[in-house]
Design a protein around this motif. Structure first.
Motif, PDB file in Angstrom:
ATOM      1  N   ASP A 217       0.820  -1.218   0.000  1.00  0.00           N
ATOM      2  CA  ASP A 217       0.000   0.000   0.000  1.00  0.00           C
ATOM      3  C   ASP A 217       0.852   1.266   0.000  1.00  0.00           C
ATOM      4  N   PHE A 218       2.012   1.215   0.632  1.00  0.00           N
ATOM      5  CA  PHE A 218       2.885   2.379   0.703  1.00  0.00           C
ATOM      6  C   PHE A 218       3.357   2.781  -0.699  1.00  0.00           C
ATOM      7  N   GLY A 219       3.874   1.802  -1.459  1.00  0.00           N
ATOM      8  CA  GLY A 219       4.373   2.107  -2.794  1.00  0.00           C
ATOM      9  C   GLY A 219       3.266   2.313  -3.804  1.00  0.00           C
ATOM     10  N   LEU A 220       2.182   1.546  -3.670  1.00  0.00           N
ATOM     11  CA  LEU A 220       1.102   1.608  -4.652  1.00  0.00           C
ATOM     12  C   LEU A 220       0.289   2.891  -4.521  1.00  0.00           C
ATOM     13  N   VAL A 221      -0.194   3.173  -3.319  1.00  0.00           N
ATOM     14  CA  VAL A 221      -1.063   4.338  -3.132  1.00  0.00           C
ATOM     15  C   VAL A 221      -0.244   5.625  -3.043  1.00  0.00           C
ATOM     16  N   SER A 222       0.763   5.631  -2.157  1.00  0.00           N
ATOM     17  CA  SER A 222       1.519   6.868  -1.941  1.00  0.00           C
ATOM     18  C   SER A 222       2.472   7.177  -3.082  1.00  0.00           C
ATOM     19  N   GLY A 223       2.710   6.206  -3.961  1.00  0.00           N
ATOM     20  CA  GLY A 223       3.614   6.441  -5.079  1.00  0.00           C
ATOM     21  C   GLY A 223       2.911   6.384  -6.412  1.00  0.00           C
ATOM     22  N   ILE A 224       2.560   5.181  -6.861  1.00  0.00           N
ATOM     23  CA  ILE A 224       2.020   5.002  -8.217  1.00  0.00           C
ATOM     24  C   ILE A 224       0.711   5.764  -8.410  1.00  0.00           C
ATOM     25  N   ALA A 226      -0.560   8.113  -6.436  1.00  0.00           N
ATOM     26  CA  ALA A 226      -0.395   9.540  -6.148  1.00  0.00           C
ATOM     27  C   ALA A 226       0.067  10.284  -7.394  1.00  0.00           C
ATOM     28  N   ALA A 227       0.973   9.669  -8.150  1.00  0.00           N
ATOM     29  CA  ALA A 227       1.416  10.317  -9.387  1.00  0.00           C
ATOM     30  C   ALA A 227       0.264  10.425 -10.381  1.00  0.00           C
TER      31      ALA A 227
END
Length: 916
Positions: A217-224, A226-227
């Motif tokens: 969830d950290f990389g998917l939501v806050s990264g992918i 979010a962009a």
């Protein structure tokens, strides 16, 4: 951008309106740009994937399991699922070199998610063939759809999703339980991504850099996502590349002028340890506005070390951003932690009180995780009573906000329990996070997981604190491979503490294991006043973790208890009571008495007061066998067939206390058969003297006696006839030393196999002796100051030792160890009163045969202590000076202090703190 615009609509709009705007860049294992997606590319490639799904017969609402190595192929597949209204289910990809271990989890998730297809890339193109050749993999029979290198084509039009529609299923990492699918809706994402933009100063100009896993969830939501939302462009790295070459992370941040980046706590540690000052000197990190730390507890020393190491790079310390979140809340709850707290450890652990640390008292340092984000309500709740805790108290963190997920997929009961909790002050429903925390100065502080909390004798120990202490205790310990967890006890013994540490080099000389174990034990005692019931040494990878790198402490415990944990060495001494636990929790009165007596004994041991000492000991070795008696409680010590190597040590002196030469004592040491009969590996030490009574039942009474004048002692004896009798029964008649009995002074707490509890006292005697009648009975109220021995006694001072050696030469020395049992009651510990033998008869527990004498040099280094006792046969510890067990508590401590003083040894940490 309107607030109701879904991510699907946003992808379509951005792909049409800004097709050349850079959206995603993937870095290769050397840190160079390897793959890129503009907004137009992202839309076109997602359309191709959506067309593939339609051709394969997947309809809106169907589930697809995404099995991808770190790459932009995962991004293409995920966005394609959104366009097709197929629900993507990201998962940690199986290790290609360890498929037999990883495929069962893949199968379990596929069945749990009710998937209709697997989506994958070129890395896993051969996986279906492997599964076909290995039916034991038991994967569901589903189509495998490869999305790499698709020909671009338009997808069938699908309606825009509603806020309550499920966007994807996020499988939790399973750090404390089996993984479960969390239903994340488009409404959850809209709220979370808008909050992130406001809280973290994100926007079109932001440049994010992440190495955290794409399926988390950290990389998917806050990264992918979010962009995609419009929060900036994203550069992605493989977590494997980061683990192998951590310097690539911040080297890339410098090159791309990253403004935002994230990492769990261990990543910051690794970045400092695995980069050099020369490498850091070449970086410019001045563009970083947010360096978020989340997904695991934030350690103050990590923050300091990271900021100090990268200050020359221009890193603004204000950029460091502790945060807190969880998959069940889409991702984030609070961000931008600024506060810190140094709290009283005892108050925090005993009953969850948040109090500032006192000078010199044990403390715990915590980092705040920020104020709850906009629209997020946080309550601190008693998890059992379900009422809100007041200020300054630790409780479970409950959260309510539009980011609260829709529930667990296919688990209605767990969904109600976790996502729809209510308090008595209104209808609002809350998410129960399972995390413990408190609010201080407006910020949320997280102290641990409810399921991970280790409760030892009423203390709540948070494993993160224990792990933080141990990481740096020895150079061979691998900091990222430390796990602390509870070992389950029973109602009588309670839980114990186990610490697992991975060694940096699994090929280390086994001779060094003891050194690492000792360092772990010493650090836990020093920092937490707690003993380890087990210390486990393992190779890298022994500490079980989730796919996202979180410790699975419960899984470590279960594997250890089943004997399945991959370990190089296990050190699990059986003593239940240690110096740390004896000292722990004393009230001020008992602490003062113990400290003062300890100092007095230490001075006496050093100065010896001008007295003449004849330190003489004889140690015999042989074996002990259980002598089963149906009248004894079922206990391992009395088990039929039980046999132990044994030492019996006769000494002029009681418990190594510098007593006069004819105050005789004996130690019976049962050795641990599992450790090869090592002389220094006690299973049980019975410390015994020739007197069957002691002079006082409690520490207060003992101090009054020891510090009193002869007249004051006379008054004490007149006031209590049992004290006068005990004073005489401390000593044996002058002619009875060769027919000697040895008695334990106080009782042990014996826990039978059925869980019942009794007090037990022991004595050692020759098997040919009848009832003991060797005590002195004088006419005076009190015995003389010295042991009554006639001046004309012709025997040499060491006559007993000579007699022992004569018996040994004639074929060996035989003894029996007897036990006296009575119910648990306060008076049972008052050893000024012998237990009536008619009511509590002595029964033979062990038969001893000693067939050799040991050299003094072999025995002198050994440390004999009543603390050496198995968990189910330990001396009870007292907390206040008027408890009947307080006398034994004091004796355990002061004799240790005296022995260390005499040998010029450093005091163990809990005693050093007590003496200070």
């Amino acid at each position: 951008m309107t607030t109701h615009e879904s991510l699907v609509d946003r992808l379509r709009r951005r792909g049409r309106e800004a097709p050349s705007e850079l959206l995603y860049t993937f870095l290769d294992d050397a840190g160079a740009d390897a793959d890129r997606l503009t907004c137009g590319d992202a839309l076109a490639d997602a359309e191709s994937v959506a067309a593939l799904l339609a051709d394969a017969g997947l309809a809106p609402g169907d589930r697809a399991l995404l099995v991808y190595a770190p790459s932009l192929d995962f991004v293409r597949a995920f966005l394609g699922c959104l366009l097709a209204r197929v629900v993507p289910v990201p998962i940690a990809p199986p290790n290609p070199y360890n498929l037999a271990q990883d495929l069962p989890l893949l199968a379990a998730v596929a069945r749990s998610a009710r998937a209709q297809a697997f989506l994958t890339d070129a890395t896993y193109a051969a996986l279906p063939g492997y599964v076909a050749e290995h039916p034991e993999a038991t994967l569901p029979d589903l189509p495998w759809l490869a999305t790499t290198g698709l020909r671009r084509e338009a997808a069938p039009a699908r309606p825009s999703p509603a806020p309550d529609d499920v966007a994807f299923v996020q499988y939790t990492s399973g750090s404390t339980s089996a993984p479960r699918g969390v239903l994340i809706t488009y409404g959850n994402l809209a709220h979370q991504l808008a909050v992130n933009a406001r809280e973290l100063d994100l926007g079109p100009e932001a440049r994010m850099l992440m190495w955290v896993p794409h399926y988390h969830d950290f990389g998917l939501v806050s990264g992918i996502l979010a962009a995609l939302h419009g929060n900036g462009a994203l550069w992605m790295m493989s977590p494997l590349a980061f683990a192998q070459r951590p310097h690539l992370w911040l080297e890339a941040a410098s090159r791309v002028r990253a403004t935002h980046t994230v990492s769990p706590n261990f990543g910051f540690d690794l970045a400092v340890r695995r980069s050099t000052p020369a490498q850091r000197a070449a970086w410019d990190l001045s563009a970083l506005r947010v360096v978020m730390s989340a997904a695991e507890p934030v350690r103050p020393e990590t923050v300091r070390a990271f900021l100090d190491a990268h200050a020359p790079c221009g890193l603004d310390p204000r950029a460091f951003c502790p945060a807190y979140g969880l998959a069940e809340h889409t991702v984030g709850v609070s961000v931008r932690g600024r506060a810190s707290a140094r709290l009283d450890r005892a108050a925090l652990e005993s009953d969850g009180r948040v109090e500032p640390a006192r000078d010199g008292a044990p403390a715990v340092d915590l980092v705040g995780c920020g104020r709850p984000s906009d629209g997020v309500t946080v309550r601190i709740v008693d998890p059992d009573a379900r009422v809100e805790r007041g200020p300054g108290r630790v409780g479970e963190i409950w959260v309510s906000s539009p980011s609260r997920a829709a529930g667990y997929d296919g688990l209605p009961d767990e969904t109600r329990e976790t996502f729809a909790a209510t308090l008595g002050d209104g209808p609002a429903e809350y998410l129960r996070t399972g995390d413990l925390g408190f609010v201080h100065e407006g910020e949320l502080f997280v102290v641990g997981r409810i399921k991970d909390t280790i409760i030892v004798r009423g203390r709540n120990l948070h494993p993160q604190d224990l792990e933080d202490s141990v990481r740096s205790c020895h150079p061979l310990v691998r900091p990222g491979g430390v796990a602390a967890f509870a070992l389950r006890g029973d109602a009588a013994t309670g839980d114990g503490l186990a610490v697992l540490v991975e060694l940096r080099d699994p090929a280390v000389d086994p001779a060094q294991y003891a050194e690492v174990v000792a360092a772990v034990r010493a650090r836990v005692v020093r920092d937490h006043a707690q003993a380890c019931q087990a210390v486990i040494l393992g190779a890298p990878g022994a500490a079980l973790k989730t796919s996202s790198g979180k410790l699975r402490r419960g899984a470590c415990r279960a594997a250890f208890e089943r004997g399945e944990l991959a370990s190089l060495h296990v050190d699990r001494p059986l003593e239940a009571v240690t110096l740390a636990s004896v000292v722990e929790g004393m009230d001020d009165g008992l602490r003062a008495i113990t400290r003062d007596l300890g100092r007095w004994f230490a001075r006496a041991s050093k100065a010896r007061g001008g007295r003449t000492f004849h330190k003489r000991a004889t140690t015999l070795a042989g074996y002990a066998e259980a002598a089963p008696d149906d009248a004894l409680p079922a206990h391992p010590l009395f088990a039929p067939g039980a046999r132990y190597p044994v030492l019996v040590r006769h000494a002029n002196g009681v418990q190594d206390d510098d007593a006069a030469w004819d105050n005789r004592g004996a130690t019976v040491r049962l050795l641990d058969p599992a450790r090869g009969g090592d002389l220094a590996a006690p299973l049980l030490d019975l410390l015994l003297t020739t007197g069957r009574c002691f002079l006082a039942p409690t520490a207060q009474a003992f101090v009054r006696w020891m510090s009193g004048s002869p007249a004051q002692r006379e008054a004490i004896a007149r006031a209590d006839s049992a004290v006068a009798t005990a004073a005489w029964e401390m000593f044996r008649a002058p002619d009875s030393y060769t027919a000697v009995y040895y008695y334990s002074k106080t009782a042990a707490l014996l826990v039978a196999r059925d869980g019942s509890r009794r007090y037990a006292r022991f004595r050692l005697r020759r098997p040919d002796l009848d009832a003991d009648s060797g005590f002195v009975h004088g006419e005076a109220l009190l015995p003389p100051d010295s042991i009554p021995r006639r001046d004309d006694d012709p025997r040499a001072p060491d006559f007993l030792h000579a007699e022992l050696r004569e018996r040994l030469a004639r074929g060996g020395v035989d003894y029996v160890v007897e036990v006296q049992i009575r119910a648990v009651e306060a008076s049972a510990l008052d050893c000024t009163h012998p237990w009536p033998e008619a009511e509590h008869p002595w029964r033979v527990a062990l038969r001893l045969h000693l067939d050799r004498a040991l050299d003094d040099a072999a025995v002198e280094p050994l440390h004999f202590s009543s603390l050496h006792a198995p968990a189910d046969l330990a001396p009870p510890a007292a907390r206040s000076a008027d408890e009947p067990a307080s006398l034994e508590t004091v004796r355990q401590v002061v004799y240790e202090v005296a022995a260390c003083a005499r040998r010029d040894q450093a005091l163990p940490a809990p005693l050093a703190a007590l003496m200070r």
